[in-house]
Design a protein around this motif. Structure first.
Motif, short mmCIF file in Angstrom:
data_model
loop_
_atom_site.label_atom_id
_atom_site.label_comp_id
_atom_site.label_asym_id
_atom_site.label_seq_id
_atom_site.Cartn_x
_atom_site.Cartn_y
_atom_site.Cartn_z
N ARG A 23 -63.18 -19.84 -23.51
CA ARG A 23 -64.30 -20.39 -22.73
C ARG A 23 -64.02 -20.50 -21.24
O ARG A 23 -64.90 -20.35 -20.43
N ASN A 24 -62.80 -20.76 -20.88
CA ASN A 24 -62.49 -20.99 -19.46
C ASN A 24 -61.09 -20.41 -19.19
O ASN A 24 -60.09 -21.09 -19.37
N ILE A 25 -61.08 -19.12 -18.80
CA ILE A 25 -59.80 -18.46 -18.51
C ILE A 25 -59.73 -18.27 -17.00
O ILE A 25 -60.56 -17.57 -16.41
N GLN A 26 -58.77 -18.93 -16.36
CA GLN A 26 -58.65 -18.89 -14.90
C GLN A 26 -57.46 -18.03 -14.51
O GLN A 26 -56.36 -18.23 -15.04
N ARG A 40 -52.01 -30.36 -14.15
CA ARG A 40 -52.92 -31.03 -13.19
C ARG A 40 -54.33 -31.12 -13.78
O ARG A 40 -54.98 -32.16 -13.74
N LEU A 41 -54.78 -30.01 -14.36
CA LEU A 41 -56.14 -30.01 -14.94
C LEU A 41 -56.22 -30.99 -16.11
O LEU A 41 -57.21 -31.71 -16.26
N ALA A 42 -55.18 -31.01 -16.94
CA ALA A 42 -55.20 -31.92 -18.11
C ALA A 42 -55.26 -33.36 -17.64
O ALA A 42 -55.99 -34.18 -18.20
N GLU A 43 -54.49 -33.67 -16.57
CA GLU A 43 -54.49 -35.06 -16.05
C GLU A 43 -55.84 -35.44 -15.45
O GLU A 43 -56.18 -36.61 -15.35
N GLN A 44 -56.61 -34.41 -15.05
CA GLN A 44 -57.97 -34.69 -14.52
C GLN A 44 -59.00 -34.69 -15.65
O GLN A 44 -60.19 -34.79 -15.40
N GLY A 45 -58.54 -34.48 -16.89
CA GLY A 45 -59.46 -34.57 -18.03
C GLY A 45 -60.03 -33.24 -18.49
O GLY A 45 -61.01 -33.21 -19.25
N ALA A 46 -59.43 -32.10 -18.06
CA ALA A 46 -59.97 -30.80 -18.47
C ALA A 46 -59.96 -30.67 -19.99
O ALA A 46 -59.15 -31.30 -20.68
N ASP A 47 -60.85 -29.83 -20.49
CA ASP A 47 -60.95 -29.62 -21.94
C ASP A 47 -59.71 -28.93 -22.49
O ASP A 47 -59.10 -28.09 -21.81
N ALA A 48 -59.40 -29.21 -23.74
CA ALA A 48 -58.38 -28.43 -24.45
C ALA A 48 -58.86 -26.99 -24.50
O ALA A 48 -60.06 -26.73 -24.63
N GLY A 49 -57.92 -26.05 -24.36
CA GLY A 49 -58.28 -24.64 -24.46
C GLY A 49 -58.43 -23.95 -23.12
O GLY A 49 -58.49 -22.72 -23.08
N VAL A 50 -58.48 -24.71 -22.01
CA VAL A 50 -58.50 -24.05 -20.69
C VAL A 50 -57.23 -23.19 -20.59
O VAL A 50 -56.15 -23.64 -20.96
N VAL A 51 -57.39 -21.94 -20.12
CA VAL A 51 -56.24 -21.03 -20.04
C VAL A 51 -56.00 -20.67 -18.57
O VAL A 51 -56.93 -20.30 -17.86
#
Ligand code: BTN
Length: 261
Positions: A23-26, A40-51
């Motif tokens: 869903r979200n591949i950066q 950093r993204l996880a600590e800001q609350g990003a969804d599981a699965g962000v790549v």
């Protein structure tokens, strides 16, 4: 940035089977470490699965404080965020090792072996490594940042790495499509992560054992409370710990570095 053309087609074709990992591949040209960006993204609350995928890392890191050589264009440097059920969090490194080996096999035909917990080998040389790091999300829930690095080209590794590492192109003697390898690894990760989340833990462990035939049954050394221990690696248990038979006992090794002798 969106992934470049080299990756875009394979990722688009695989998208229906990537679940949350599609869903979200950066994509980044250069980062310190893809694990830093994902953390950093996880600590800001990003969804599981962000790549997070980078072409190069300036401070790629491995297990036990080692560096991970990450020359531009020579490997796959990838991290994602996982939030597995608490009871299975210890199996994340095991499931990830299985997934990377399966993704490499599906995309190239090579059949890598695993050394506990998740070093990915072809013969006696290391092809890929995995680094799982824990953290806490804003809602107080634990997450894992899972990073994997796969050597694709035999390029520009420091001499000590070059001596004990291999790459996909070295093994195959042909050009390798990094996009296809990435897509297959994410697809395998989606499947093995679903196994963990849905409680199919025995399937994950059986798949790991199936790739560890050349390392189980071998002598290993590790340090425990300052003393060197030695024994024969027999198995992994349901928590992913290495089960080792020593002279007088059977012991579980759940962390630290194990040397195969
Ligand atoms: C190891 O075998 O020691 C683990 C190596 C893990 C390397 C990957 S590359 C992508 C991610 N970012 C990092 O800094 N490390 C992991």
């Amino acid at each position: 940035m969106n992934p470049p053309d080299e990756f875009a087609q394979a990722l688009a074709e695989a998208a229906p089977r990537l679940g949350a990992f599609g869903r979200n591949i950066q994509w980044y040209h250069t980062v310190t470490s893809t694990n830093d960006v994902a953390a950093r993204l996880a600590e800001q609350g990003a969804d599981a699965g962000v790549v997070i995928v980078a072409d190069a890392q300036t401070a790629g890191r491995g297990r036990h404080g080692r560096t991970w050589a990450s020359p531009a264009g020579a490997g796959l440097y990838v991290s994602t965020i996982l939030r597995p059920p608490g009871e299975h969090v210890r199996l994340v490194p095991i499931a990830a090792g299985v997934a990377v080996a399966e993704g490499v096999e599906a995309s190239t035909g090579l059949a890598p072996a695993l050394k506990w917990p998740n070093d990915v080998y072809v013969g006696s040389r290391k092809l890929a490594g995995i680094l799982a790091e824990g953290g806490t999300s804003p809602n107080g829930r634990a997450h894992a940042v899972l990073g994997f690095g796969i050597n694709v080209l035999p390029a520009a590794y420091p001499p000590d790495v070059a001596a004990r590492a291999t790459s996909l192109e070295t093994e195959l003697g042909r050009r390798v499509d990094r996009g296809l390898v990435l897509a297959c690894c994410l697809r395998a990760l989606a499947s093995r992560y679903a196994d963990l989340c849905d409680g199919r833990v025995a399937d994950v462990i059986a798949a790991w054992r199936g790739r560890a035939a050349t390392t189980l049954g071998r002598q290993v050394e590790w340090t425990s409370e300052g003393a060197m221990q030695r024994g024969v690696a027999e198995n992994i248990d349901a928590d992913g710990a290495l089960v080792v038979r020593t002279d007088g006992a059977v012991v579980r090794v759940s962390s630290g570095e194990v040397r195969w002798i």
